[in-house]
Design a protein around this motif. Structure first.
Motif, mmCIF file in Angstrom:
data_model
loop_
_atom_site.group_PDB
_atom_site.id
_atom_site.type_symbol
_atom_site.label_atom_id
_atom_site.label_comp_id
_atom_site.label_asym_id
_atom_site.label_seq_id
_atom_site.Cartn_x
_atom_site.Cartn_y
_atom_site.Cartn_z
ATOM 1 N N HIS A 61 -1.679 7.676 -6.346
ATOM 2 C CA HIS A 61 -0.554 7.499 -7.274
ATOM 3 C C HIS A 61 0.586 6.763 -6.620
ATOM 4 C CE1 HIS A 61 2.711 9.201 -9.847
ATOM 5 N NE2 HIS A 61 2.074 8.669 -10.482
ATOM 6 N N LYS A 62 1.093 5.647 -7.347
ATOM 7 C CA LYS A 62 2.024 4.834 -6.828
ATOM 8 C C LYS A 62 3.249 5.560 -7.489
ATOM 9 C CE LYS A 62 0.372 0.463 -5.462
ATOM 10 N NZ LYS A 62 0.631 -1.078 -5.525
ATOM 11 N N VAL A 63 4.415 5.658 -6.671
ATOM 12 C CA VAL A 63 5.439 6.587 -6.955
ATOM 13 C C VAL A 63 6.706 5.382 -6.750
ATOM 14 C CG1 VAL A 63 6.967 8.538 -7.032
ATOM 15 C CG2 VAL A 63 4.732 8.762 -6.622
ATOM 16 N N ALA A 64 7.426 5.431 -7.690
ATOM 17 C CA ALA A 64 8.594 4.293 -7.543
ATOM 18 C C ALA A 64 9.657 5.056 -6.433
ATOM 19 C CB ALA A 64 9.430 4.252 -8.870
ATOM 20 N N ASP A 65 10.227 4.385 -5.667
ATOM 21 C CA ASP A 65 11.269 5.012 -4.510
ATOM 22 C C ASP A 65 12.475 5.287 -5.372
ATOM 23 O OD1 ASP A 65 9.641 4.922 -2.491
ATOM 24 O OD2 ASP A 65 10.101 2.783 -2.086
ATOM 25 N N GLU A 114 3.176 -1.304 -10.801
ATOM 26 C CA GLU A 114 4.084 -0.479 -11.437
ATOM 27 C C GLU A 114 3.466 0.820 -11.159
ATOM 28 O OE1 GLU A 114 0.415 -1.197 -13.988
ATOM 29 O OE2 GLU A 114 2.118 -2.561 -13.346
ATOM 30 N N ALA A 115 4.342 1.981 -11.068
ATOM 31 C CA ALA A 115 4.029 3.443 -10.915
ATOM 32 C C ALA A 115 3.011 3.742 -11.768
ATOM 33 C CB ALA A 115 4.944 4.221 -10.996
ATOM 34 N N GLY A 116 2.070 4.696 -11.224
ATOM 35 C CA GLY A 116 0.738 5.269 -11.609
ATOM 36 C C GLY A 116 -0.286 5.394 -10.829
ATOM 37 N N MET A 123 7.951 0.919 -3.407
ATOM 38 C CA MET A 123 7.100 1.895 -3.927
ATOM 39 C C MET A 123 6.346 2.677 -2.818
ATOM 40 S SD MET A 123 5.436 1.754 -7.559
ATOM 41 C CE MET A 123 6.308 0.336 -8.391
ATOM 42 N N ARG A 124 5.869 4.127 -3.159
ATOM 43 C CA ARG A 124 5.219 4.783 -2.214
ATOM 44 C C ARG A 124 3.845 5.374 -2.702
ATOM 45 N NH1 ARG A 124 9.095 8.383 -3.458
ATOM 46 N NH2 ARG A 124 8.334 10.328 -4.212
ATOM 47 N N CYS A 141 -8.823 0.391 -3.815
ATOM 48 C CA CYS A 141 -9.305 -0.683 -4.421
ATOM 49 C C CYS A 141 -8.433 -2.015 -4.572
ATOM 50 C CB CYS A 141 -9.984 -0.391 -5.821
ATOM 51 S SG CYS A 141 -8.777 -0.196 -6.976
ATOM 52 N N LYS A 142 -8.764 -3.118 -4.815
ATOM 53 C CA LYS A 142 -7.860 -4.350 -4.799
ATOM 54 C C LYS A 142 -6.965 -4.222 -6.222
ATOM 55 C CE LYS A 142 -7.923 -9.429 -5.625
ATOM 56 N NZ LYS A 142 -8.620 -10.567 -5.637
ATOM 57 N N ASP A 143 -7.456 -3.718 -7.314
ATOM 58 C CA ASP A 143 -6.632 -3.320 -8.512
ATOM 59 C C ASP A 143 -5.542 -2.504 -7.971
ATOM 60 O OD1 ASP A 143 -8.432 -5.051 -9.920
ATOM 61 O OD2 ASP A 143 -9.548 -3.094 -10.899
ATOM 62 N N PHE A 144 -5.719 -1.413 -7.371
ATOM 63 C CA PHE A 144 -4.523 -0.669 -7.240
ATOM 64 C C PHE A 144 -3.699 -1.236 -6.135
ATOM 65 C CE2 PHE A 144 -2.745 3.025 -5.083
ATOM 66 C CZ PHE A 144 -2.163 3.740 -6.021
ATOM 67 N N ARG A 145 -4.226 -1.699 -5.032
ATOM 68 C CA ARG A 145 -3.214 -2.360 -4.145
ATOM 69 C C ARG A 145 -2.308 -3.374 -4.769
ATOM 70 N NH1 ARG A 145 -8.201 -3.209 -1.302
ATOM 71 N NH2 ARG A 145 -7.873 -5.384 -1.632
ATOM 72 N N GLU A 146 -2.896 -4.108 -5.848
ATOM 73 C CA GLU A 146 -2.120 -5.190 -6.473
ATOM 74 C C GLU A 146 -1.185 -4.651 -7.764
ATOM 75 O OE1 GLU A 146 -4.585 -8.276 -7.349
ATOM 76 O OE2 GLU A 146 -4.996 -8.773 -5.193
ATOM 77 N N GLN A 147 -1.418 -3.401 -7.943
ATOM 78 C CA GLN A 147 -0.585 -2.667 -9.207
ATOM 79 C C GLN A 147 0.770 -2.819 -8.737
ATOM 80 O OE1 GLN A 147 -2.337 0.868 -10.484
ATOM 81 N NE2 GLN A 147 -0.298 1.951 -10.615
#
Length: 63
Positions: free
Chosen positions: A58-62, A48-50, A1-2, A40-46
């Protein structure tokens, strides 16, 4: 994930000003704790993409 910034440059610029004024704590959160520092911690630990809670990142699946 990037991880990518929101493509809306105007939103990003305004949001970064809010972050700076709030000592880099997420302006969308009520409590100022290490867990609510941007990124934030919530996003770092997320897993799934979103988007993060505030929509800055935004986290994007490789592929």
């Amino acid at each position: 994930m990037r991880i990518e910034l929101n493509p809306d440059k105007e939103f990003v610029n305004e949001f970064k000003k809010e972050l700076k004024a709030n000592n880099n704590y997420c302006p969308c959160r009520l409590k100022k704790t290490p867990d609510t520092k941007c990124m934030c911690k919530d996003f770092r630990e997320q897993q799934e993409a979103g988007y993060c809670h505030c929509g800055l990142y935004h986290k994007v699946a490789d592929d």
